[in-house]
Design a protein around this motif. Structure first.
Motif, PDB file in Angstrom:
ATOM      1  N   UNK A   3     -14.005  47.050 -23.707  1.00 17.73           N
ATOM      2  CA  UNK A   3     -14.875  46.678 -24.820  1.00 17.73           C
ATOM      3  C   UNK A   3     -15.910  45.652 -24.366  1.00 17.73           C
ATOM      4  N   UNK A   4     -15.488  44.705 -23.543  1.00 13.86           N
ATOM      5  CA  UNK A   4     -16.416  43.696 -23.016  1.00 13.86           C
ATOM      6  C   UNK A   4     -17.557  44.384 -22.281  1.00 13.86           C
ATOM      7  N   UNK A   5     -17.203  45.368 -21.459  1.00 12.29           N
ATOM      8  CA  UNK A   5     -18.204  46.112 -20.700  1.00 12.29           C
ATOM      9  C   UNK A   5     -19.162  46.844 -21.648  1.00 12.29           C
ATOM     10  N   UNK A   6     -18.589  47.467 -22.670  1.00 12.77           N
ATOM     11  CA  UNK A   6     -19.390  48.199 -23.653  1.00 12.77           C
ATOM     12  C   UNK A   6     -20.373  47.277 -24.363  1.00 12.77           C
ATOM     13  N   UNK A   7     -19.911  46.090 -24.733  1.00  8.91           N
ATOM     14  CA  UNK A   7     -20.738  45.142 -25.477  1.00  8.91           C
ATOM     15  C   UNK A   7     -21.640  44.312 -24.568  1.00  8.91           C
ATOM     16  N   UNK A   8     -21.501  44.519 -23.253  1.00  3.50           N
ATOM     17  CA  UNK A   8     -22.274  43.763 -22.262  1.00  3.50           C
ATOM     18  C   UNK A   8     -22.063  42.244 -22.400  1.00  3.50           C
ATOM     19  N   UNK A   9     -20.801  41.869 -22.588  1.00  2.00           N
ATOM     20  CA  UNK A   9     -20.475  40.443 -22.594  1.00  2.00           C
ATOM     21  C   UNK A   9     -19.339  40.215 -21.597  1.00  2.00           C
ATOM     22  N   UNK A  10     -19.151  38.974 -21.220  1.00  2.00           N
ATOM     23  CA  UNK A  10     -18.088  38.660 -20.259  1.00  2.00           C
ATOM     24  C   UNK A  10     -16.729  38.766 -20.920  1.00  2.00           C
ATOM     25  N   UNK A  11     -15.727  39.076 -20.115  1.00  2.00           N
ATOM     26  CA  UNK A  11     -14.375  39.215 -20.652  1.00  2.00           C
ATOM     27  C   UNK A  11     -13.921  37.941 -21.355  1.00  2.00           C
ATOM     28  N   UNK A  12     -14.234  36.786 -20.753  1.00  2.00           N
ATOM     29  CA  UNK A  12     -13.769  35.545 -21.387  1.00  2.00           C
ATOM     30  C   UNK A  12     -14.542  35.258 -22.677  1.00  2.00           C
ATOM     31  N   UNK A  13     -15.778  35.755 -22.777  1.00  2.00           N
ATOM     32  CA  UNK A  13     -16.529  35.604 -24.035  1.00  2.00           C
ATOM     33  C   UNK A  13     -15.863  36.448 -25.119  1.00  2.00           C
ATOM     34  N   UNK A  14     -15.482  37.660 -24.747  1.00  2.00           N
ATOM     35  CA  UNK A  14     -14.813  38.535 -25.708  1.00  2.00           C
ATOM     36  C   UNK A  14     -13.469  37.939 -26.128  1.00  2.00           C
ATOM     37  N   UNK A  15     -12.738  37.390 -25.172  1.00  2.00           N
ATOM     38  CA  UNK A  15     -11.445  36.773 -25.505  1.00  2.00           C
ATOM     39  C   UNK A  15     -11.638  35.628 -26.498  1.00  2.00           C
ATOM     40  N   UNK A  16     -12.726  34.886 -26.341  1.00  2.00           N
ATOM     41  CA  UNK A  16     -13.029  33.795 -27.275  1.00  2.00           C
ATOM     42  C   UNK A  16     -13.324  34.342 -28.674  1.00  2.00           C
ATOM     43  N   UNK A  17     -14.032  35.472 -28.730  1.00  2.00           N
ATOM     44  CA  UNK A  17     -14.337  36.114 -30.014  1.00  2.00           C
ATOM     45  C   UNK A  17     -13.036  36.576 -30.671  1.00  2.00           C
TER      46      UNK A  17
END
Length: 84
Positions: free
Chosen positions: A15-29
Motif C-alpha cells: 500500500x505504501x508503494x501504491x500511495x507513493x509514501x514511505x513505509x514508516x509514513x504509512x505506519x504513522x498514518x
C-alpha cells in the motif's frame, strides 16, 4: 460448484508503494487511524485501505509538511567555528 476464492489482501508495504509514501509514513498514518498492524507485511482489509486513502487525500499537506521538516532537520549540519 464455484469455489469462493478469498481476495488477496494488500500488505502494508504494498500500500505504501501504491500511495507513493514511505513505509514508516504509512505506519504513522495507521497509528493515527487506530489500525493495528504488527509489521509492514501485515495484511490490510479493504475497509482499512479505503480509510488510509481517504486520510492521505485529506492530509496530503500534513504529509508534505512532515516530510519537509524531516528533510531540513536531517540536512542541518553543525557549523564549524573558525579558529581565531
Amino acid at each position: 460448484s464455484m469455489i469462493m476464492r478469498e481476495k488477496k489482501k494488500i500488505k502494508v508495504y504494498e500500500l505504501a508503494r501504491t500511495l507513493k509514501i514511505k513505509e514508516r509514513e504509512l505506519l504513522a498514518v495507521l497509528v493515527e487511524l487506530n489500525i493495528e498492524v504488527s509489521t509492514k507485511f501485515s495484511p490490510l482489509s479493504d475497509e482499512d485501505v479505503d480509510r488510509v486513502k481517504t486520510w492521505c487525500e485529506q492530509n496530503r499537506q500534513k504529509l508534505e509538511l512532515a516530510r519537509a521538516e524531516k528533510a531540513t532537520t536531517r540536512r542541518r549540519r553543525r557549523r564549524i567555528t573558525p579558529k581565531t
